[in-house]
Design a protein around this motif. Structure first.
Motif, PDB file in Angstrom:
ATOM      1  N   ASN A 160      57.558  20.881 126.689  1.00  0.00           N
ATOM      2  CA  ASN A 160      57.231  20.050 127.871  1.00  0.00           C
ATOM      3  C   ASN A 160      58.083  20.434 129.035  1.00  0.00           C
ATOM      4  OD1 ASN A 160      60.015  18.697 127.846  1.00  0.00           O
ATOM      5  ND2 ASN A 160      59.316  18.240 125.676  1.00  0.00           N
ATOM      6  N   ASP A 161      57.695  19.544 130.051  1.00  0.00           N
ATOM      7  CA  ASP A 161      58.376  20.125 131.408  1.00  0.00           C
ATOM      8  C   ASP A 161      59.656  20.155 131.511  1.00  0.00           C
ATOM      9  OD1 ASP A 161      55.832  20.421 132.262  1.00  0.00           O
ATOM     10  OD2 ASP A 161      55.678  18.562 133.259  1.00  0.00           O
ATOM     11  N   LYS A 162      60.380  18.789 130.680  1.00  0.00           N
ATOM     12  CA  LYS A 162      61.677  18.689 130.854  1.00  0.00           C
ATOM     13  C   LYS A 162      62.572  19.858 130.201  1.00  0.00           C
ATOM     14  CE  LYS A 162      65.425  15.519 129.663  1.00  0.00           C
ATOM     15  NZ  LYS A 162      66.290  16.465 129.109  1.00  0.00           N
ATOM     16  N   LEU A 163      61.854  20.428 129.055  1.00  0.00           N
ATOM     17  CA  LEU A 163      62.638  21.536 128.570  1.00  0.00           C
ATOM     18  C   LEU A 163      62.800  22.815 129.249  1.00  0.00           C
ATOM     19  CD1 LEU A 163      63.496  23.116 125.857  1.00  0.00           C
ATOM     20  CD2 LEU A 163      60.866  23.447 125.466  1.00  0.00           C
ATOM     21  N   LEU A 164      61.455  22.823 130.053  1.00  0.00           N
ATOM     22  CA  LEU A 164      61.648  24.282 131.088  1.00  0.00           C
ATOM     23  C   LEU A 164      62.731  23.903 132.127  1.00  0.00           C
ATOM     24  CD1 LEU A 164      57.956  25.196 131.097  1.00  0.00           C
ATOM     25  CD2 LEU A 164      59.625  26.162 129.769  1.00  0.00           C
ATOM     26  N   ARG A 165      62.764  22.669 132.388  1.00  0.00           N
ATOM     27  CA  ARG A 165      63.469  22.242 133.826  1.00  0.00           C
ATOM     28  C   ARG A 165      65.105  22.631 133.337  1.00  0.00           C
ATOM     29  NH1 ARG A 165      60.080  17.979 134.993  1.00  0.00           N
ATOM     30  NH2 ARG A 165      61.377  16.739 133.904  1.00  0.00           N
ATOM     31  N   ASP A 221      40.112  13.548 124.847  1.00  0.00           N
ATOM     32  CA  ASP A 221      39.288  12.110 124.659  1.00  0.00           C
ATOM     33  C   ASP A 221      38.163  12.186 125.781  1.00  0.00           C
ATOM     34  OD1 ASP A 221      41.035  11.524 122.607  1.00  0.00           O
ATOM     35  OD2 ASP A 221      42.323  10.568 123.748  1.00  0.00           O
ATOM     36  N   GLY A 222      37.725  13.087 126.266  1.00  0.00           N
ATOM     37  CA  GLY A 222      36.625  13.174 127.105  1.00  0.00           C
ATOM     38  C   GLY A 222      36.873  13.284 128.545  1.00  0.00           C
ATOM     39  N   LYS A 223      38.253  13.289 128.722  1.00  0.00           N
ATOM     40  CA  LYS A 223      38.774  13.142 130.243  1.00  0.00           C
ATOM     41  C   LYS A 223      39.665  14.413 130.613  1.00  0.00           C
ATOM     42  CE  LYS A 223      38.880   8.035 130.364  1.00  0.00           C
ATOM     43  NZ  LYS A 223      39.798   6.911 130.680  1.00  0.00           N
ATOM     44  N   THR A 224      39.981  14.751 132.001  1.00  0.00           N
ATOM     45  CA  THR A 224      40.753  15.785 132.014  1.00  0.00           C
ATOM     46  C   THR A 224      41.839  15.123 132.851  1.00  0.00           C
ATOM     47  OG1 THR A 224      38.859  17.413 132.475  1.00  0.00           O
ATOM     48  CG2 THR A 224      41.016  17.840 133.388  1.00  0.00           C
ATOM     49  N   ILE A 225      43.150  15.331 132.254  1.00  0.00           N
ATOM     50  CA  ILE A 225      44.387  14.820 132.901  1.00  0.00           C
ATOM     51  C   ILE A 225      45.198  16.152 133.633  1.00  0.00           C
ATOM     52  CG2 ILE A 225      44.573  12.791 131.672  1.00  0.00           C
ATOM     53  CD1 ILE A 225      46.366  14.088 129.747  1.00  0.00           C
ATOM     54  N   TRP A 226      45.969  15.945 134.712  1.00  0.00           N
ATOM     55  CA  TRP A 226      46.551  17.074 135.225  1.00  0.00           C
ATOM     56  C   TRP A 226      48.080  16.673 135.541  1.00  0.00           C
ATOM     57  CZ3 TRP A 226      48.707  16.769 140.004  1.00  0.00           C
ATOM     58  CH2 TRP A 226      48.171  15.696 140.884  1.00  0.00           C
ATOM     59  N   LYS A 227      48.919  17.406 135.661  1.00  0.00           N
ATOM     60  CA  LYS A 227      50.409  17.140 136.220  1.00  0.00           C
ATOM     61  C   LYS A 227      50.845  18.499 136.560  1.00  0.00           C
ATOM     62  CE  LYS A 227      52.184  17.748 131.354  1.00  0.00           C
ATOM     63  NZ  LYS A 227      52.995  17.281 130.240  1.00  0.00           N
ATOM     64  N   PHE A 228      51.967  18.201 137.669  1.00  0.00           N
ATOM     65  CA  PHE A 228      52.784  19.648 138.025  1.00  0.00           C
ATOM     66  C   PHE A 228      53.477  20.028 136.922  1.00  0.00           C
ATOM     67  CE2 PHE A 228      51.743  17.752 142.074  1.00  0.00           C
ATOM     68  CZ  PHE A 228      51.073  18.625 142.572  1.00  0.00           C
ATOM     69  N   LYS A 229      53.512  21.450 136.667  1.00  0.00           N
ATOM     70  CA  LYS A 229      54.479  21.815 135.776  1.00  0.00           C
ATOM     71  C   LYS A 229      56.010  21.962 136.247  1.00  0.00           C
ATOM     72  CE  LYS A 229      54.187  24.901 132.811  1.00  0.00           C
ATOM     73  NZ  LYS A 229      54.499  24.229 131.849  1.00  0.00           N
TER      74      LYS A 229
END
Length: 447
Positions: free
Chosen positions: A306-311, A439-447
């Motif tokens: 997850n992002d927190k791990l990398l941060r 589930d048929g949708k595309t979600i996004w987030k900044f890494k």
């Protein structure tokens, strides 16, 4: 110093005692080069690289073998979909894999054999198994007859019926029994194939590791490693065919397996749509961050990506680099500091030791020792300028720009232009945006 490893053959943590102290042998299952490796594949690369370092610190000679599977049904299928030859595909993916290893600062194994370069050894082993009554031919296929090997299932710690019930067994009318596994199969005219006593064909997947480990390490060796998903059927089948062909009571003495990487507690897998390829991180983040993240949990435990791990890993390294100097002298790291690594590769315990050493180094004490301890596990391999460079390469996008790119990707997918869809996905990832189809949708987030 004594080394302890969890041996899945006994399900116990055991003192590591090599067959011969003059040359420790370790075989680790490498990639099947049909597609670029993902972060889940990176975990064994780093874990067994650390084990390699520990063994070399204790023994005068260590032979580390990691194979490359360059013939497999997945490779054939992928090359057909891409409309390129299997050779072109495997060479391209192998090249990418080796760049990933360099990016993660992994040492080269002693030997890195390819399956296609050892077909003759596999044919020899099949002949031996047929001769001894452990294998049979039917319609140009050759199968290992599992019931002939009484110890089958000991690594998995299950009986044969439970193993069959819990796995996807290849169904074929050519088999005597459903549990029998293929050693050789015929190839169609448009598929790679080699001449054999049973006709033109190719080996079964499990056979290559038995043949190549024998060539480089002998009939019996010390450590066999890989991901936990390889215990059955791959490693179970390796044991069966190797012991029967070589007339031995042991194949490998210690079996070491790393657990999965998950995302939102789901296993990273193509079927989940949550694959993160190692190469996509190369131009936007330091490989040291990925390496430290892969060490942050004990290898036997699942690691949630997850992002927190990398941060957190980036922040630790950012802090550590404040005491880094190009004039650092490499010094010997004491057994006391290394002790967690000797205790079943306890990387979180070793990282805790690094944090303690940093506290001293930040006051100007034992700076050389701190940096040397980091370098021992493959960290602090860049200078300050290289470390800071990855931050400059990050590119930001507005929300509307991201949504527009996702709209173009969805249209490409609707038109079955998957190459264009993948290009847009990769472009977003290069710009620091992670997307996930769920589930048929595309979600996004900044890494």
């Amino acid at each position: 110093m004594d080394i302890f490893l969890t041996n899945n053959l006994s399900n116990k943590k055991e003192l590591f005692t090599p067959k011969e102290k003059v040359n420790v042998g370790m075989y680790v299952c490498g990639p099947t080069v049909y597609d670029d490796p993902h972060i889940g594949n990176a975990r064994p690369l780093v874990i067994f690289d650390i084990l390699f370092k520990i063994l070399k610190n204790n023994f005068s000679k260590v032979t580390y073998v990691r194979n490359i599977t360059d013939i497999d049904d997945k490779i054939i299928k992928s090359s057909q979909e891409l409309k390129i030859s299997t050779k072109e595909l495997t060479e391209k993916v192998t090249s990418s894999f080796l760049k990933d290893c360099e990016f993660l600062n992994c040492e080269n194994p002693t030997h890195q054999p390819k399956a296609t370069e050892h077909i003759d050894l596999m044919i020899e082993m099949i002949n031996e198994l047929i001769k001894k009554g452990f294998a049979y031919e039917n319609k140009k296929h050759v199968y290992f007859e599992v019931k002939k090997f009484s110890d089958y299932g000991k690594l998995s710690n299950k009986n044969l019926e439970d193993l069959i019930a819990g796995s996807r067994i290849e169904i074929s009318e050519n088999k005597k029994n459903s549990e029998d596994f293929v050693l050789w199969k015929p190839s169609n005219n448009d598929e790679p194939g080699w001449d054999s006593p049973w006709g033109k064909g190719r080996p079964g997947w499990h056979l290559e590791c038995s043949a190549m480990s024998k060539k480089f390490l002998g009939n019996e060796f010390d450590i066999h490693g890989g991901g936990i998903d390889l215990i059955f059927p791959h490693h179970e089948n390796e044991i069966a065919q190797s012991r029967c062909a070589n007339d031995t009571k042991v194949f490998a003495n210690y079996w070491v397996h790393n657990a999965f990487i998950t995302m939102s507690n789901e296993k990273m897998a193509k079927s989940q749509g949550n694959i993160l390829k190692i190469k996509d991180f190369r131009n936007k983040i330091s490989g040291q961050i990925i390496r430290l993240a892969l060490m942050s949990a004990h290898y036997k435990q699942p690691l949630d990506w997850n992002d927190k791990l990398l941060r957190d890993c980036e922040n630790s390294l950012d802090k550590w680099y404040k005491v880094f100097s190009p004039n650092i002298q490499t010094v010997k790291v004491s057994d006391e500091i290394l002790k967690p690594l000797y205790e079943d590769l306890n990387t979180p315990g070793y990282i805790a030791n690094l944090h303690k050493l940093y506290e001293k180094a930040s006051k100007g004490e034992d700076v050389d020792l701190f940096i040397s301890a980091c370098k021992f596990i493959g960290l602090m391999n860049e200078n300050n300028e290289e470390w800071n460079d990855f931050k400059k390469r990050r590119i930001s996008l507005t929300d509307s720009e991201i949504e527009n790119m996702l709209s173009l990707r969805n249209k490409a997918r609707e038109n079955k232009d998957y190459k264009e869809a993948d290009r847009i996905r990769d472009d977003l990832l290069d710009k620091g945006v992670l997307i996930e189809d769920k589930d048929g949708k595309t979600i996004w987030k900044f890494k």
